[in-house]
Design an enzyme around this catalytic site. Structure first.
Site, short mmCIF file in Angstrom:
data_model
loop_
_atom_site.label_atom_id
_atom_site.label_comp_id
_atom_site.label_asym_id
_atom_site.label_seq_id
_atom_site.Cartn_x
_atom_site.Cartn_y
_atom_site.Cartn_z
N GLN A 1 -4.82 -2.09 9.21
CA GLN A 1 -4.71 -3.23 8.50
C GLN A 1 -5.62 -4.29 9.42
O GLN A 1 -5.31 -4.47 10.75
CB GLN A 1 -3.32 -3.29 8.62
CG GLN A 1 -2.94 -4.61 7.39
CD GLN A 1 -3.38 -4.44 5.84
OE1 GLN A 1 -4.06 -3.83 5.38
NE2 GLN A 1 -4.35 -6.05 5.76
N ASP B 1 -11.52 1.99 3.03
CA ASP B 1 -11.73 0.65 2.50
C ASP B 1 -13.33 0.33 2.97
O ASP B 1 -13.45 -0.78 2.44
CB ASP B 1 -11.65 -0.46 4.32
CG ASP B 1 -9.61 -0.89 3.80
OD1 ASP B 1 -9.23 -0.94 2.57
OD2 ASP B 1 -9.72 -1.25 5.40
N LYS C 1 0.91 -1.08 0.00
CA LYS C 1 0.30 0.19 0.04
C LYS C 1 0.85 1.62 -0.23
O LYS C 1 0.60 2.24 -0.89
CB LYS C 1 -0.64 0.03 1.07
CG LYS C 1 -2.35 -1.31 0.61
CD LYS C 1 -3.14 -1.62 2.07
CE LYS C 1 -3.61 -2.67 2.06
NZ LYS C 1 -4.56 -3.08 2.92
#
Lengths: 298, 298
Positions: free
Chosen positions: B98, B121, B54
């Site tokens: 995460q 997300d 990322k």
């Protein structure tokens, strides 16, 4: 020939309202009074009828209702301010705003202004998202009414092929989500105006749900032998033989399917009566949640 | 015999990243710097790899990234406080945490603490609900990656029968919702562990999406002639012939379907590379929305 069973939402709804009334009484002995606020803007006659049904439904089980009647020319700003006031009021557990709204008001803004903890219609994106994530706080009323009819008529949805006609935000889509969650475990196909070979897809259904708003759309070609058919449609059609000149019919041609289907809900008297029961259920749960309790299961 | 087309997510992803880079440059000339904050708790090696991908993805297109690395023993309270700090920081557009998180932390609490305007997300219930209501703010990354592969490979989804295997909150369910929205217009069937006759249902699919996490679950019995197959699975299996002793495979037995399917995505190199591109897309849109702009369409 075996006769098609008629799944009476009226009878199931009464059974549920008895259970809900007990819960309202229980809460009352703990000093918790359940209160629903309904906002009604303008003069739509059907809306006035719906709101009066909601008031009567509340009264019959000891839930207090407050109806805020606003004129047709109410501004969006004034309506949003009223919602905020109702959000802040400690004596109110549930809030709903009857649709349709006059054209100067964006219904989505109103929905998003309602405190998600008081959103007993389960229209707020936060609550829709909790449902989508598999952990619903409130239940979308009409979809949950359909599930209760199935469950209380002895039809398990687990592993069944369910076909839903109609992808509306109020019925088809939330029902498709609910049915495929763990616990309900159906294999769901969601059909809509762009679906090809729709009859064939419907004929694969163990349980067929019609929610497209087209009178008598579902006929014998759509129904597998011994399928269960749920008709969410409420359509007013001309009928010169009827005293009013019109009558209500569903999305299903009840006569055409009665020698094929195992069971079906009639219109009226099927899914219709369930919706207000589910609204009352959510309102009771809103009161429970606001008082630090878990939700009450049906 | 016609050869099965390989749909390279790597190539499509590069194409998208070029478009995104242009948009980042445009925003930069207006003085808008795009910034993503990533929270990484503990020492899970796979998580460290994902986070580093990322970071690299951001760097390659001029998006700034901040990684907050917290020890395995971080308390839920401390993590929630960090999220609140990041919510308030004006220089941060997107926030993600995460997973997996250590057992003392409830991931749902963390998701719900992220400001929905920074939830790149698209896991927050508010954003999931906007998606369910047909007006998404952000796009769920992997599902939107699947849609981009189909669209950019010339496969329209309108009126197509799409069967999705797997009802996860990250892939299957949000993808089923997206595909049946207006504009995408697919007829979607969502299958899962309780589905009966799963091969037969899969063989009705014009487009089949596998997202169940079972290596090589989908074989020739599941695929209709000329269907398009999208493999979202990423499974590590033992392979003594591989230098590491293991290798990555999808949910689809690629060899078994190659004379049946019209096209399929490989694993690795299919859906995988799309996810970070979609995360970057959401992050750019978060910056646009925070600066009073509309979202940028792909």
């Amino acid at each position: 020939m075996k006769e098609m069973k008629i799944l009476s939402g009226k009878i199931i709804s009464e059974e549920i309202r008895n259970e809900l009334k007990k819960e309202v009484d229980n809460l009352s002995t703990e000093g918790i009074k359940v209160t629903l606020a309904v906002i009604l803007v303008g003069d739509d006659p059907a809306s006035h009828v719906y709101v009066s049904h909601k008031e009567k439904g509340c009264a019959a089980m000891g839930v207090q209702s407050i109806v805020e009647r606003l004129p047709e020319e109410t501004t969006e700003e004034d309506l949003l301010r009223l919602v905020q006031d109702l959000n802040e009021r400690k004596d109110i557990d549930g809030i709903l705003c009857q649709v349709p709204l006059p054209p100067q008001i964006d219904p989505q803004k109103v929905i998003e202004m309602i405190d998600p903890m008081k959103d007993v219609d389960c229209f707020h994106p936060y609550n829709l998202g909790l449902l989508t994530a598999g952990a619903p706080r409130f239940m979308p009323c009409t979809p949950f009414g359909v599930l209760q009819i199935l469950k209380r008529s002895g039809y398990s949805t687990s592993g069944k092929n369910v076909v839903i006609l109609g992808r509306s935000n109020i019925v088809g889509r939330p029902l498709s989500i609910l049915l495929s969650l763990k616990g309900w475990d159906a294999t769901v196909t969601l059909c809509h105006s762009r679906t090809k070979n729709i009859e064939k897809i419907c004929r694969s259904a163990d349980i067929l749900v019609a929610a497209i708003g087209i009178p008598h759309f579902v006929s014998d070609d759509f129904v597998k032998k011994n399928a269960v058919v749920i008709d969410v449609g409420v359509n007013r059609i001309d009928d010169p033989n009827h005293p009013k000149g019109t009558r209500l019919v569903g999305d299903v041609d009840f006569e055409a399917i009665k020698e094929i289907a195992e069971a079906a809900t009639p219109v009226p008297g099927g899914v219709g009566p369930m919706t207000i029961s589910m609204l009352l259920y959510n309102t009771i749960n809103a009161a429970r949640l606001r008082n630090g309790k878990t939700t009450f299961e049906l």
